[in-house]
Design an enzyme around this catalytic site. Structure first.
Site, PDB file in Angstrom:
ATOM      1  N   HIS A 121       7.225  40.099 -18.313  1.00  0.00           N
ATOM      2  CA  HIS A 121       6.641  38.944 -18.856  1.00  0.00           C
ATOM      3  C   HIS A 121       5.869  39.733 -19.993  1.00  0.00           C
ATOM      4  CE1 HIS A 121       5.749  35.942 -20.160  1.00  0.00           C
ATOM      5  NE2 HIS A 121       4.307  35.825 -20.715  1.00  0.00           N
ATOM      6  N   ASP A 132       1.101  26.761 -15.350  1.00  0.00           N
ATOM      7  CA  ASP A 132       0.663  27.233 -16.832  1.00  0.00           C
ATOM      8  C   ASP A 132       1.626  26.493 -18.430  1.00  0.00           C
ATOM      9  OD1 ASP A 132      -1.395  27.274 -18.481  1.00  0.00           O
ATOM     10  OD2 ASP A 132      -0.242  29.719 -19.335  1.00  0.00           O
TER      11      ASP A 132
HETATM   12 CA    CA Z   1       0.157  31.500 -18.914  1.00  0.00          CA
END
Ligand code: CA
Length: 430
Positions: free
Chosen positions: A138, A237
């Site tokens: 990521h 999130d």
């Molecule tokens: Ca995050």
């Protein structure tokens, strides 16, 4: 903690559905949650098959007996008190509930309620929430997108688990709708404007709940960190990418992340996850050595092998009875920093953690395209839109979209352990 009879893959429950293959909640799992009792008063329950065991009810009717301290903690409105008691108490509760629910014990149907008809609440009063950035894939993908001419990883990334202090007040339990936030958006040419976020994204993450905390000024050592963690939930999130892009320098995420974070209702305990732990996390041969306070203790099994799947369903898909489409699949085993390292680093200054505090893993992405954990990566900043079966395309989320994350652990020789799901639907901006 060690493997015991509660992990025996051959164990069965008198709750029949718990014994079915593919069930998220077999007797080897026993995750804790809080459901809405009388007058929406929180009541602690444990998931078993398609049912919720009323733990406080089991204590009141003397179907189980615990010490006064444990009984009082399990009769509370949140899990914070039982979280604070530590591994010996957690282990004793697990063994007792396992014994109550196992096949040879008398049926106690009056202590069960149908999960489908039960409203779940937040499992804990979350005092503080910190979100990390522990996936190398990521961090590398985002670095490539936003700093195409530089090194994708920032110089600190391989030395410490990067994180920021998040917002606990906007953490909501699965099933709570998410209103599209508004914020400052900066067009390429011209001054910023205020309006609804156009680049709304999800982030596939996991959240670890702190059980026992630490005194201010006293760090938690890496070798003890796992014993301070109570369990794990799925975490989404939600992220407003356009707000984030304009606001994040120099102090990091702020309004782009503070409007909503969704968690799954069932906390899968570290004890239930024992059969799925392994040494790690992996570091590459040319990575710099870790400082001592972040070096995992050999054999401690800090990495957890959990697989997660993300599905999207648009309003048009729902209306046409088209099933949700899988967007991606990822595993927590891909993380480069473990929850132990996050906790050791977080408290290395003496920062006190309290029972019910939550640590987010950061977006869980893997090396393959279908293991990218958010739309920013999946659509590569919107350059590669994703086709939905209703004929529309997604670069980012639209109003009416439902995002569902599910997760499970599977390993030969162990019973499958599931997390249930973490789901929310996007409502239009106000
Ligand atoms: Ca995050």
């Amino acid at each position: 903690m060690s493997i015991d009879a509660t992990h025996d893959p051959a164990a069965r429950s008198w709750v029949e559905l718990a014994n079915e293959e593919g069930c998220d909640f077999p007797i080897q799992n026993l995750p804790f949650g809080v459901f809405a009792g009388k007058g929406s008063r929180g009541r602690i329950g444990v998931a078993i098959g398609d049912q919720v065991l009323d733990v406080a009810g089991a204590i009141e009717t003397e179907a189980v007996t615990f010490s006064g301290e444990v009984a009082s903690a399990l009769s509370a409105e949140t899990l914070n008190d039982i979280m604070s008691l530590g591994p010996p108490a957690w282990k004793a509760v697990r063994a007792t509930l396992f014994s109550l629910l196992q096949e040879d014990s008398p049926r106690q149907d009056r202590l069960l309620r149908s999960m489908a008809e039960t409203t779940m609440q937040l499992p804990a009063a979350i005092g503080d929430y910190t979100d990390f950035y522990a996936s190398r894939h990521h961090a590398t993908n985002v670095g490539r997108m936003f700093r195409p001419d530089g090194e994708p990883l920032m110089p600190n990334w391989l030395h410490l688990p990067v994180g920021y202090h998040g917002r606990a007040s906007s953490i909501a339990v699965s099933g709570t709708n998410v209103t599209r936030p508004s914020g400052q958006l900066k067009p390429e040419d011209g001054p910023p404007v205020f309006g609804p976020c156009k680049l709304l994204d999800y982030e596939l993450e996991f959240g670890a709940f702190v059980g026992t905390g630490n005194e201010m000024g006293t760090p938690i050592a890496i070798g003890e960190a796992m014993d301070h963690l109570f369990g794990v939930v799925i975490l989404n999130d939600w992220s407003a990418r356009d707000v984030q892009k304009w606001e994040y320098q120099p102090l990091g995420p702020f309004n782009a992340k503070n409007f909503a974070s969704t968690i799954s209702p069932w906390v899968v305990t570290m004890d239930a996850l024992l059969p799925f732990r392994s040494d790690g996390p992996a570091r590459q041969d040319d990575d710099p050595p870790l400082l001592e306070y972040l070096t995992p203790v050999r054999g401690s099994g800090d990495a957890i092998d959990v697989t997660a799947e993300v599905h999207v369903c648009s309003q048009a898909m729902r209306e046409s009875d088209i099933p949700p489409m899988r967007l991606s699949r990822g595993t927590l085993a891909n993380l480069s920093w473990s929850f132990s390292q996050m906790l050791a680093h977080h408290t290395s200054t003496g920062c006190p953690m309290r029972p019910g505090d939550m640590l987010g893993s950061g977006t869980v992405s893997g090396p393959e395209k279908d293991s990218r954990g958010c739309l920013l990566e999946l659509s590569w900043r919107g350059q590669e839109p994703i086709d939905l079966p209703d004929g529309t395309q997604r670069r980012f989320l639209q109003d009416g979209d439902t995002l569902t994350i599910s997760a499970f652990c599977e390993r030969p020789g162990a019973a499958r352990v599931g997390f249930g799901s973490c789901e929310a639907t996007i409502l239009p901006a106000r």
